[in-house]
Write an enzyme that holds these catalytic residues in place. Sequence first.
Site, PDB file in Angstrom:
ATOM      1  N   CYS A 131       0.854  -1.190   0.000  1.00  0.00           N
ATOM      2  CA  CYS A 131       0.000   0.000   0.000  1.00  0.00           C
ATOM      3  C   CYS A 131       0.889   1.239   0.000  1.00  0.00           C
ATOM      4  O   CYS A 131       1.816   1.345   0.806  1.00  0.00           O
ATOM      5  CB  CYS A 131      -0.896  -0.026   1.230  1.00  0.00           C
ATOM      6  N   CYS A 154      -1.579 -10.774  -6.979  1.00  0.00           N
ATOM      7  CA  CYS A 154      -1.909 -11.888  -6.096  1.00  0.00           C
ATOM      8  C   CYS A 154      -1.841 -11.357  -4.660  1.00  0.00           C
ATOM      9  O   CYS A 154      -0.763 -11.110  -4.133  1.00  0.00           O
ATOM     10  CB  CYS A 154      -0.900 -13.005  -6.338  1.00  0.00           C
TER      11      CYS A 154
END
Length: 165
Positions: A131, A154
């Site tokens: 993130c 993924c």
Amino acid sequence: MFEKPATRRAIIGASALGLAGTALAFAGGTKVNRDSFPVKKSEAQWKKELGADRFRILRKAGTERAFSSPLNKEKRAGLYHCAGCNQTLFSSADKYDSGTGWPAFTKPVAASRIGTAKDTSLGMVRVEEHCSRCGGHLGHIFNDGPPPTGKRHCINGLALRFRPA
């Protein structure tokens, strides 16, 4: 024409080099300073807010067991947010079943929401995805996804929180 038989010293030396190479391959890991992002919290705060499993994944670059996330079967329209800081990361419109056991997406909602780093853990070279706001480890990006991007993001299900539309 004839090679000399290997000496004990040569065998031990070659073995040591092999072991050292293996250790380096496994010791690499992701080199992301998770404390250098806009959202900053102490380790104690992260542990309290995330719980043990999410903390291990988001803050320590762990991986959840394949096929263990309820988000694998999530089919509703909605958005996937970072479980660490609530930043919107992925849309259900870009989610697909990769068959790998983790939620997979062809792309993030915006490239600026995702950061990447080289990950050499487990004897592999991969692209780690985190993130961009809190540095939380999400998963990895692979070049074996479907069109139009050819990418497979993924992602650990525990790294995300799903909000239905």
